[in-house]
Structures are given as structure tokens and as C-alpha cells.
Scaffold this motif. Structure first.
Motif: not given
Length: 266
Positions: A73-74, A95-96, A150-151, A181-182
Motif C-alpha cells: 500500500t506504499s 519487499l520493495l 520519493d519514499l 513517508v510511511l
């Protein structure tokens, strides 16, 4: 796995002059602010090689589901450049990796050398080398230029940061405009009836597992206490807003045992 420098003081501790006499929490103990980074470092150097085994036992394996959902969901896309903080285990980076593709890149940052070593070895053994950089760094003073990523992700690490507001502000600084940001972190359990059961697991079962599996009761006692000292959902959402993030929000998972917090740089 190869041997790595696991000294908890492998990075210098920088304490601003005005806070040198302050105290902060280390679990349920009050300690001098300047000492918390060292104490947390000792915890994670101690548990590094049994960290994933303990996570499976502590969460009955559900932490893997939380992490997959976190990344799914990122909104990350091919070609993105991502900073994964407190990422020493390599779980989030793995995972990324297929999502950013060959045109993207992931910087795995962690303040603890032992944790970085374990994660780097694990992902190298899986053939995940290209597009991954491993950097020992402090989340409160990130060694990256403005608007670099970007994240920015941080999973189960923010609660161990001494100055969370400063860390969030620096995450905001290194994000590109439009970047996100997460934060995946243990949070406040919502159903009141469930809290006593959760406390039994945290303060009776967890330290015993730490003794049995990792030979370290104190570190897992700290981990349980650190969850209770971490800001609850509404407070952390407010901190994201104060750090400059727009559209700050959170989503509870598993009845609030963990929550995903999100914000954007505009």
C-alpha cells in the motif's frame, strides 16, 4: 554470516548543548538523553542474530503480513528512490526491491552495525545486490541531500529514536516534493478488553521467550516497555503534521497492535 562491528557506539552520539542535561525514557526508566542511543544500540546488537526468529514467535508470524501490506500500500513505483530507515533486517528492502525495478534504488539505513550486517548478509545470500545500498546512519541527522527520495519508510524503528520530532523533520527534508513517508510501528491497542491479554503476552510471555531463544531477557523487556512509551496513534499523527507533512493519517492493523502512519511533502 560474517562478523561485523557490533559496537553500540560505532557512530558518535551528537547531543545539542541545550539538551545535554535532559532525560528521556528508555523503556520505563528515565535516562540521560545523551545515553539513550548507546543503550538502544546495546539492545539491538544483542538481539540482532535472533531478531527475526523472535519476531515470528512474538507476533505468531503476523509481522510478515503487516510488512507485506505496508509495502503493498506504499504507492512505490518503478524507478523510485527509497530510503528505508531502521531497515537492518532487510525485510522491507526485500519487499520493495522488485517494485522499484532496475531503474530505482533503495538505501537501507540503520544506526546499528550488527543489524545492518545481518540484513546485508541475508539479502546477498538471496542474490539481492543491485540497487541496494547499506548506510549506517542516525535518523535524527540523515547524511543525504534535500529532496533525495520519493519514499521514506521506517518499520518498527521510530519508537527507538531518541528525538522523534527531529527524525521526522529530517525525513521530511530528504523527501522530494510529492514524496511520502510511511511509518509502521506498534501502537495502542484499541479494544479495552484486549489490553490485559496483550499485557500478559508483552510482559510475561515475551521476556521469557527472550531468555529461552535469545538468552536475553532484559532486551525483550525493554522492547515491550518501549511499545507502551511510544506515542499513540493520534499523537504521532499530530507529530507528522508538526514536522511539515501534509495529509497526515494513520490506519490501524490488528486492532491497533500496529498502525501505519502516512504523510506527504508538498
Amino acid at each position: 554470516m560474517s562478523e561485523h562491528d557490533s559496537r553500540p557506539d560505532a557512530l558518535p552520539v551528537t547531543v545539542p548543548a541545550e539538551s545535554a542535561g535532559d532525560t528521556t525514557h528508555f523503556g520505563y526508566r528515565d535516562v540521560p538523553t545523551r545515553e539513550k542511543q548507546k543503550l538502544v544500540g546495546e539492545v539491538f546488537s544483542s538481539v540482532a542474530r535472533r531478531y527475526d526468529v523472535m519476531n515470528d514467535l512474538m507476533s505468531f508470524g503476523i509481522h510478515r503480513v503487516w510488512k507485506r501490506y505496508f509495502v503493498a500500500t506504499s504507492g512505490v513505483k518503478r524507478g523510485d528512490r527509497v530510503l528505508d530507515l531502521a531497515g537492518g533486517t532487510g525485510d522491507i528492502a526485500a519487499l520493495l526491491h522488485p517494485r522499484v525495478g532496475e531503474g530505482g534504488g533503495i538505501v537501507v539505513g540503520d544506526i546499528n552495525a550488527a543489524m545492518l550486517g545481518v540484513g546485508r548478509d541475508r539479502l546477498t545470500d538471496r542474490g539481492l545486490v543491485r540497487g541496494l545500498d547499506w548506510v549506517q546512519c542516525n535518523a535524527e541527522a540523515l547524511p543525504f541531500p534535500d529532496k533525495s527520495f520519493d519514499l521514506v519508510t521506517i518499520a518498527f524503528g521510530l519508537r527507538n529514536v531518541t528525538d522523534k520530532a527531529r527524525a521526522l523533520a529530517d525525513m521530511h527534508r530528504v523527501l522530494k516534493v510529492g514524496g511520502r513517508v510511511l511509518v509502521l510501528e506498534f501502537s495502542q491497542v484499541r479494544p479495552k478488553w484486549f489490553r490485559p491479554l496483550y499485557d500478559i503476552h508483552s510482559f510475561q510471555v515475551l521476556p521469557r521467550l527472550g531468555t529461552l531463544i535469545a538468552g536475553d531477557r532484559a532486551s525483550y523487556q525493554y522492547l515491550a516497555e518501549s511499545i507502551r512509551k511510544h506515542p499513540p496513534q493520534a499523537e504521532l499523527q499530530r507529530m507528522l503534521t508538526e514536522a511539515g507533512f501534509a495529509r497526515a493519517s494513520h490506519r490501524n492493523l490488528s486492532a491497533g497492535i500496529v498502525a501505519i502512519h502516512s504523510g506527504y511533502r508538498v
